[in-house]
Motif scaffolding. Structure first.
Motif, PDB file in Angstrom:
ATOM      1  N   GLY A  58       0.823  -1.208   0.000  1.00  0.00           N
ATOM      2  CA  GLY A  58       0.000   0.000   0.000  1.00  0.00           C
ATOM      3  C   GLY A  58       0.854   1.254   0.000  1.00  0.00           C
ATOM      4  O   GLY A  58       0.582   2.212  -0.718  1.00  0.00           O
ATOM      5  N   ARG A  59       1.911   1.255   0.797  1.00  0.00           N
ATOM      6  CA  ARG A  59       2.773   2.442   0.857  1.00  0.00           C
ATOM      7  C   ARG A  59       3.627   2.580  -0.399  1.00  0.00           C
ATOM      8  O   ARG A  59       3.824   3.685  -0.896  1.00  0.00           O
ATOM      9  N   LEU A  60       4.144   1.439  -0.870  1.00  0.00           N
ATOM     10  CA  LEU A  60       4.995   1.498  -2.063  1.00  0.00           C
ATOM     11  C   LEU A  60       4.222   2.001  -3.269  1.00  0.00           C
ATOM     12  O   LEU A  60       4.712   2.830  -4.035  1.00  0.00           O
ATOM     13  N   GLY A  61       3.012   1.480  -3.428  1.00  0.00           N
ATOM     14  CA  GLY A  61       2.264   1.808  -4.635  1.00  0.00           C
ATOM     15  C   GLY A  61       1.257   2.919  -4.423  1.00  0.00           C
ATOM     16  O   GLY A  61       0.501   3.226  -5.323  1.00  0.00           O
ATOM     17  N   LYS A  62       1.242   3.533  -3.209  1.00  0.00           N
ATOM     18  CA  LYS A  62       0.224   4.526  -2.860  1.00  0.00           C
ATOM     19  C   LYS A  62      -1.164   3.995  -3.201  1.00  0.00           C
ATOM     20  O   LYS A  62      -1.965   4.646  -3.885  1.00  0.00           O
ATOM     21  N   LEU A  63      -1.436   2.773  -2.746  1.00  0.00           N
ATOM     22  CA  LEU A  63      -2.689   2.113  -3.074  1.00  0.00           C
ATOM     23  C   LEU A  63      -3.787   2.579  -2.123  1.00  0.00           C
ATOM     24  O   LEU A  63      -3.533   2.844  -0.956  1.00  0.00           O
ATOM     25  N   VAL A  64      -4.992   2.703  -2.650  1.00  0.00           N
ATOM     26  CA  VAL A  64      -6.137   3.101  -1.831  1.00  0.00           C
ATOM     27  C   VAL A  64      -7.107   1.938  -1.681  1.00  0.00           C
ATOM     28  O   VAL A  64      -7.620   1.673  -0.602  1.00  0.00           O
ATOM     29  N   THR A  65      -7.362   1.234  -2.773  1.00  0.00           N
ATOM     30  CA  THR A  65      -8.307   0.123  -2.721  1.00  0.00           C
ATOM     31  C   THR A  65      -7.575  -1.198  -2.936  1.00  0.00           C
ATOM     32  O   THR A  65      -6.402  -1.223  -3.319  1.00  0.00           O
ATOM     33  N   GLN A  66      -8.300  -2.283  -2.726  1.00  0.00           N
ATOM     34  CA  GLN A  66      -7.719  -3.591  -2.954  1.00  0.00           C
ATOM     35  C   GLN A  66      -7.442  -3.809  -4.444  1.00  0.00           C
ATOM     36  O   GLN A  66      -6.417  -4.350  -4.823  1.00  0.00           O
ATOM     37  N   ALA A  67      -8.389  -3.360  -5.290  1.00  0.00           N
ATOM     38  CA  ALA A  67      -8.223  -3.559  -6.731  1.00  0.00           C
ATOM     39  C   ALA A  67      -6.974  -2.830  -7.240  1.00  0.00           C
ATOM     40  O   ALA A  67      -6.334  -3.277  -8.198  1.00  0.00           O
ATOM     41  N   ASP A  68      -6.602  -1.712  -6.580  1.00  0.00           N
ATOM     42  CA  ASP A  68      -5.347  -1.020  -6.924  1.00  0.00           C
ATOM     43  C   ASP A  68      -4.178  -1.984  -6.846  1.00  0.00           C
ATOM     44  O   ASP A  68      -3.243  -1.932  -7.651  1.00  0.00           O
ATOM     45  N   PHE A  69      -4.216  -2.855  -5.827  1.00  0.00           N
ATOM     46  CA  PHE A  69      -3.127  -3.807  -5.644  1.00  0.00           C
ATOM     47  C   PHE A  69      -3.006  -4.726  -6.852  1.00  0.00           C
ATOM     48  O   PHE A  69      -1.909  -4.947  -7.365  1.00  0.00           O
ATOM     49  N   PHE A  70      -4.138  -5.266  -7.296  1.00  0.00           N
ATOM     50  CA  PHE A  70      -4.099  -6.190  -8.436  1.00  0.00           C
ATOM     51  C   PHE A  70      -3.590  -5.468  -9.687  1.00  0.00           C
ATOM     52  O   PHE A  70      -2.778  -6.003 -10.437  1.00  0.00           O
ATOM     53  N   VAL A 104     -10.036  -3.690 -12.764  1.00  0.00           N
ATOM     54  CA  VAL A 104     -11.483  -3.564 -13.013  1.00  0.00           C
ATOM     55  C   VAL A 104     -12.187  -4.865 -12.631  1.00  0.00           C
ATOM     56  O   VAL A 104     -13.178  -4.857 -11.895  1.00  0.00           O
ATOM     57  N   ILE A 105     -11.638  -5.997 -13.098  1.00  0.00           N
ATOM     58  CA  ILE A 105     -12.290  -7.296 -12.845  1.00  0.00           C
ATOM     59  C   ILE A 105     -12.294  -7.628 -11.357  1.00  0.00           C
ATOM     60  O   ILE A 105     -13.331  -7.992 -10.787  1.00  0.00           O
ATOM     61  N   THR A 106     -11.142  -7.481 -10.717  1.00  0.00           N
ATOM     62  CA  THR A 106     -11.091  -7.814  -9.295  1.00  0.00           C
ATOM     63  C   THR A 106     -11.923  -6.831  -8.481  1.00  0.00           C
ATOM     64  O   THR A 106     -12.469  -7.192  -7.438  1.00  0.00           O
ATOM     65  N   GLY A 107     -12.031  -5.585  -8.974  1.00  0.00           N
ATOM     66  CA  GLY A 107     -12.890  -4.610  -8.306  1.00  0.00           C
ATOM     67  C   GLY A 107     -14.336  -5.094  -8.297  1.00  0.00           C
ATOM     68  O   GLY A 107     -15.008  -5.055  -7.264  1.00  0.00           O
ATOM     69  N   VAL A 108     -14.786  -5.584  -9.445  1.00  0.00           N
ATOM     70  CA  VAL A 108     -16.170  -6.069  -9.534  1.00  0.00           C
ATOM     71  C   VAL A 108     -16.381  -7.285  -8.630  1.00  0.00           C
ATOM     72  O   VAL A 108     -17.376  -7.374  -7.901  1.00  0.00           O
TER      73      VAL A 108
END
Lengths: 503, 93
Positions: A98-110, A121-125
């Motif tokens: 999360g810190r490395l990629g400045k991720l906000v949501t879980q789908a951001d990680f994927f 998009v797919i994992t977000g859904v």
């Protein structure tokens, strides 16, 4: 009396929560709303965990399982300790990513780890879908509590709709910090309620002491204390416990709201320290199972033999109205606080990962508005699904875990195996969902492995296919892999202190 | 810069994290084996007692791993990671 207590608990909590939220809120950006500004301290973080762990599922679902089946309710004892044994290892990795990629949501990680915005998009859904299944647990419970408060004056249909409206209202007056506050209030009230009920329950059912209740219930229903429980033909054997518990432990941190909770921690050390104590808190499920057994001894018969309502029915038959009011008021917070967090997570994923890739110029204000509008829709879908819901809360929970379990292989492999590719993840998820949902496969598992949790079988198939396909497809770019494997990220260009991947 | 520039790639010092598997063995894998035990500690059905003991064990195991991690310098690593990333993440808030 009952109504007055319920209303004062709700009003006091909402006012306190809003004041708390106002005082600590800095600026109303989407990131602030969703991850609490990445600066929540240890104490708040701990309360947020507890708020997530002690849901209506535990209180109503588990007591109902104890009342209807007996031993299968022990599943609750496995869920927290095994999840934190996994979380101790997994959550700091999620936090770092999360810190490395400045991720906000879980789908951001994927999207970041597998270098594929479409996978986001797919994992977000998928994440949103499993959150909606999960919200049903809160809605079904909240509906029961609304009925308890109103003395069954309204139908369960109307109660579920009211529950949905209450949840939306709570989200809009609150936000993540206020929900954390409400979860804290709920924890305290929950302890009061459990102590109060447990201290008096023995006399209510004619037992000499708390522990006598277990002897009495086993004398009356031989075999209730071991698997498969009250009903000797039930598929809830020890194998069921084993596979369901493992499925829960592996899927738990993959739920978008819990995944994102790891981002919002102050440090990896605070996450690990927190994991030491969380399992012990789950010993309190002892009292929930005790109350379920007591309801059985008291010959409680909830309307329509709805096992989710067993505990509430028992309380409303055997306790004075001020206790019922306290239980109902606590029950509202129990469902509302986690429900709010689930909806906020679903809304922020929708905006950021499903819509934004197609509309990159969305302003911060538009994003927030869209996120709020979408969570109202998701709440509506959850209400619609809940109206048709007749099953046990435990079954809904296991269904939610089966769904989110389809993202688990990608998360685990993403942190331990460099080669895991976006194509591999997609193929694995497809195979997993076919194994989980296709009528022929569901029938096959049901006939040949009735005691096995289908979600765990599907997860294994998913993982196998992900590995096979990843072996024959190119690995993502080194910078993307580094989001997950920072410890062993081996490209020569990435120096050990070169944590600048998230630019 | 931190002191352990030997590289985190050689990670034999993290072997103790495998202890985190113990709760899975106790609570999940051994559940069928203890299902028919007739002993009733404190009057509780044995499978129930077993699961509750598993919870206590899990906290002990996680606590033990936490302290072994501390000895292995994981906390210092995490602190230096936090410092390095604060420059890019922290000031955005």
């Amino acid at each position: 009396m009952k109504m007055a207590i319920v209303l004062s608990i709700l009003l006091a909590t909402v006012v306190g929560a809003v004041a708390y939220g106002r005082r600590t809120r800095k600026n109303a950006t989407l990131a602030e709303w969703a991850v609490g500004g990445r600066s929540l301290g240890t104490l708040i973080f701990w309360f947020m965990n507890a708020g997530e762990v002690y849901t209506t599922f535990a209180v109503l679902g588990i007591s109902g399982y104890a009342w209807a089946l007996g031993a299968p309710a022990y599943l609750a004892f496995c869920s927290v300790s095994m999840s934190y044994a996994v979380g101790y290892w997994l959550m700091p990795k999620i936090w770092k990513a999360g810190r490395l990629g400045k991720l906000v949501t879980q789908a951001d990680f994927f999207a970041a780890r597998f270098d594929a915005p479409w996978l986001g998009v797919i994992t977000g859904v998928i994440g949103i879908a499993s959150l909606i299944v999960y919200v049903q647990i809160q809605l079904v419970s909240l509906g029961l509590i609304v009925q308890l408060t109103l003395d069954d004056a309204i139908s369960s249909r109307a109660a579920t709709i009211i529950a949905g409206l209450l949840m939306i209202a709570f989200v809009f007056i609150a936000g993540i910090r206020s929900a954390a506050f409400a979860a804290g209030v709920k924890d305290v009230l929950m302890i009061v309620v459990v102590v109060l009920l447990s201290a008096t329950v023995a006399s209510k059912v004619g037992a000499g002491s708390l522990l006598d209740i277990f002897g009495m219930v086993e004398a009356k229903h031989p075999g209730i204390g071991k698997f498969p429980g009250l009903d000797a033909s039930s598929p809830t054997t020890a194998i069921w416990l084993m596979t369901s518990a493992i499925n829960i432990a592996l899927g738990n941190w993959v739920f978008p709201h819990l995944f994102q909770m790891s981002y919002s921690a102050r440090s990896a050390t605070s996450i690990r320290r927190n994991a030491i104590w969380q399992p012990l808190y789950s010993l309190a499920y002892f009292f929930i199972i005790l109350l379920g057994f007591a309801a059985l001894l008291a010959n409680t018969h909830p309307p329509g033999d709805n096992l989710n309502a067993a505990l509430l029915q028992f309380v409303s038959e055997r306790y004075p109205s001020w206790v019922i009011g306290l239980v109902a008021g606590t029950g509202f917070l129990l469902a509302l606080a986690p429900g709010a967090l689930l909806l906020v997570a679903a809304g922020s994923i929708f905006t950021r990962n499903v819509v934004r890739p197609f509309a990159p110029r969305l302003s911060e204000g538009q994003s927030l508005a869209l996120s709020r509008a979408s969570l109202v829709c998701f709440a509506g879908v959850a209400v619609y699904l809940s109206l048709a819901q007749k099953g046990s809360l435990v079954k809904i929970l296991l269904d939610a875990y089966s769904a989110i379990g389809m993202l688990a292989p990608a998360v685990f492999l993403g942190f331990i195996w460099r080669r895991t590719s976006a194509t591999g993840v997609l193929a694995g998820m497809l195979a997993g969902f076919i194994a989980l949902l296709a009528p022929f496969s569901a029938h096959y598992w049901g006939t040949h492995w009735p005691q096995w949790e289908p979600g765990l079988i599907a997860m294994a198939i998913n993982a196998g296919v992900t590995i096979l396909v990843s072996l024959v497809t190119p690995a993502p770019a080194p910078a993307a892999v580094g989001i997950g494997l920072l410890d062993s990220a081996g490209p020569p260009t990435t120096s050990r202190n070169g944590y600048k991947l998230g630019a | 810069m931190d002191s352990n520039f030997q590289g985190e790639r050689s990670r034999p010092r993290h072997w103790h994290r495998w202890m985190l598997v113990i709760p899975f063995i106790w609570q999940a894998l051994l559940a069928p084996a203890v299902n028919d035990v007739a002993v009733k500690p404190f009057g509780l059905p044995f499978p129930m007692f077993w699961q509750m003991a598993g919870i206590v064990l899990a906290s002990i195991v996680i606590g033990l791993v936490f302290f072994m991690d501390r000895r292995a310098g994981v906390e210092d690593e995490e602190a230096s990671f936090l410092e390095k990333t604060s420059a890019s993440t922290g000031d955005a808030q």
